[in-house]
Design an enzyme around this catalytic site. Structure first.
Site, PDB file in Angstrom:
ATOM      1  N   THR A  66       0.816  -1.219   0.000  1.00  0.00           N
ATOM      2  CA  THR A  66       0.000   0.000   0.000  1.00  0.00           C
ATOM      3  C   THR A  66       0.844   1.261   0.000  1.00  0.00           C
ATOM      4  O   THR A  66       0.492   2.258  -0.628  1.00  0.00           O
ATOM      5  CB  THR A  66      -0.906   0.011   1.257  1.00  0.00           C
ATOM      6  OG1 THR A  66      -1.744  -1.134   1.198  1.00  0.00           O
ATOM      7  CG2 THR A  66      -1.776   1.250   1.311  1.00  0.00           C
ATOM      8  N   THR A 105       2.535 -10.305  14.583  1.00  0.00           N
ATOM      9  CA  THR A 105       1.339 -10.796  13.898  1.00  0.00           C
ATOM     10  C   THR A 105       0.531  -9.573  13.472  1.00  0.00           C
ATOM     11  O   THR A 105       0.423  -8.620  14.236  1.00  0.00           O
ATOM     12  CB  THR A 105       0.475 -11.629  14.875  1.00  0.00           C
ATOM     13  OG1 THR A 105       1.242 -12.757  15.285  1.00  0.00           O
ATOM     14  CG2 THR A 105      -0.808 -12.128  14.248  1.00  0.00           C
TER      15      THR A 105
HETATM   16  N1  ASP Z   1      -2.679  -5.428   0.443  1.00  0.00           N
HETATM   17  C1  ASP Z   1      -1.546  -4.639   0.891  1.00  0.00           C
HETATM   18  C2  ASP Z   1      -0.308  -5.522   0.868  1.00  0.00           C
HETATM   19  O1  ASP Z   1      -0.087  -6.241   1.794  1.00  0.00           O
HETATM   20  C3  ASP Z   1      -1.795  -4.067   2.250  1.00  0.00           C
HETATM   21  C4  ASP Z   1      -0.647  -3.239   2.790  1.00  0.00           C
HETATM   22  O2  ASP Z   1       0.276  -2.881   2.105  1.00  0.00           O
HETATM   23  O3  ASP Z   1      -0.681  -2.894   3.957  1.00  0.00           O
HETATM   24  O4  ASP Z   1       0.425  -5.463  -0.090  1.00  0.00           O
END
Ligand code: ASP
Length: 343
Positions: free
Chosen positions: A15, A168
């Site tokens: 993200t 976690t």
């Molecule tokens: N879906 C994203 C990932 O894990 C969520 C994030 O980056 O926090 O790549």
């Protein structure tokens, strides 16, 4: 004049560097220049930052052993050239990835700090800036004698640095996305950046740093639930070429005492499948033999996962299977802390 610390920033996706696709409204990966452009503050840090990016950044749901080796090889390539490493990945599988990297590097003497964010870097309310800037500061932090303060794999998120293989992901929408229920934060960021030095792993600079790349993926997580059927357990334990099972049990390592259940586990153990007992609870430890419902598991030779997380157990299992050690040593190694992942 002391030399500025040199940090390597490794961008794999997640993200933190994503943008919105306005057609579908979904977040998708974008290239690293986008991220860098959005944090001009990085230039103000008292260290030099070089960046290496995956050619095609990924959402961390697509993370796998091949990418873990890619990350490891980047660290290996730059290991003698840099003072510290910051690895950006998506938070969804960050606890798995950072745990894996912790096992894949033996005798680590430099900081390797994982971070990411819940909101993209371009978002007004993003948590990415603080996470990234502080992660870099942690990776470049030095003692008076110029040695690195952190010499282990850490995970920094929302003002806390944790030992990576203790973490976690516990929340999909709060900025405080991670917990480390069985080990305290090793650093906290407030007005000051405070390191909890007594909780940090000690390193030995006289030992050679080794990069381990042979992981065995033929493993499975078997999570118990009331009324789990014989058919399901049998189906899982008979997966062709299965080498290891992370058995997620109840409470302090307890499982049904039904004859068929114990017999299936025993047969699997005879076929040289390693079975590790880890608890489904976020905090606390497996104590084999504390209840009648774990006594049998102990007797048939299950490995005691103690207070390891499932994420870390997965990584440790893949790593130890890759090392090709004999049965007695496997149990002994799994039940001892190799990188501070259990106590
Ligand atoms: N879906 C994203 C990932 O894990 C969520 C994030 O980056 O926090 O790549």
């Amino acid at each position: 004049m002391t030399k500025k610390t040199e940090i390597l920033l490794i961008y794999t996706g997640g993200t933190i560097g994503m943008v919105k696709d306005y057609k579908s409204n979904a977040l998708k990966t974008f290239n690293f220049n986008h991220l860098y452009k959005n944090i001009p503050e990085l230039k103000q840090l008292d260290c030099t930052i070089e960046t290496v990016s995956f050619d095609e950044p990924i959402d961390s749901s697509n993370m796998n052993v091949k990418y873990w080796i890619d990350i490891l090889e980047i660290i290996e390539k730059y290991y003698n050239l840099k003072d510290g490493f910051v690895v950006l990945t998506g938070s969804d599988t960050m606890a798995y990835t950072s745990s894996a990297i912790s096992f894949m590097i033996e005798n680590l003497t430099k900081p390797v700090i994982f971070t990411g964010s819940q909101l993209p870097i371009g978002d007004l309310r993003t948590d990415a800036k603080e996470n990234l800037i502080t992660a870099i500061q942690i990776a470049s932090a030095r003692k008076n004698n110029d040695e690195a303060i952190v010499t282990e794999v850490g995970l920094y998120f929302e003002y806390k640095l944790y030992r990576a293989n203790r973490t976690t992901k516990i929340n999909a929408e709060q900025f405080e996305a991670f917990t480390s229920a069985n080990y305290p934060a090793i650093a906290e960021s407030g007005v000051h950046l405070k390191f909890n030095t007594s909780f940090l792993l000690k390193s030995d600079i006289n030992k050679k740093t080794l990069f381990r790349k042979k992981l065995n993926e033929n493993i499975v997580i078997l999570k118990l639930f009331p009324s789990i059927t014989k058919q399901v357990v049998q189906g899982i334990l008979e997966i062709p070429n299965l080498k290891g099972v992370i058995l997620e049990t109840y409470g302090s390592g307890n499982a049904p005492t039904e004859e068929w259940f114990i017999r299936l586990l025993q047969e699997a153990i005879h076929k040289k499948i390693y079975i590790v007992d880890v608890t489904q609870c976020v905090g606390g430890s497996v104590i084999l033999g504390q209840y009648e419902t774990s006594l049998q598991l102990q007797k048939i030779g299950l490995i005691n996962g103690k207070n390891i997380t499932t994420e870390s157990a997965i990584a440790k299992m893949m790593y130890l299977l890759g090392e090709n050690i004999d049965k007695t040593d496997f149990k002994k190694h799994f039940e001892s802390p190799l990188r501070g992942e259990m106590n």
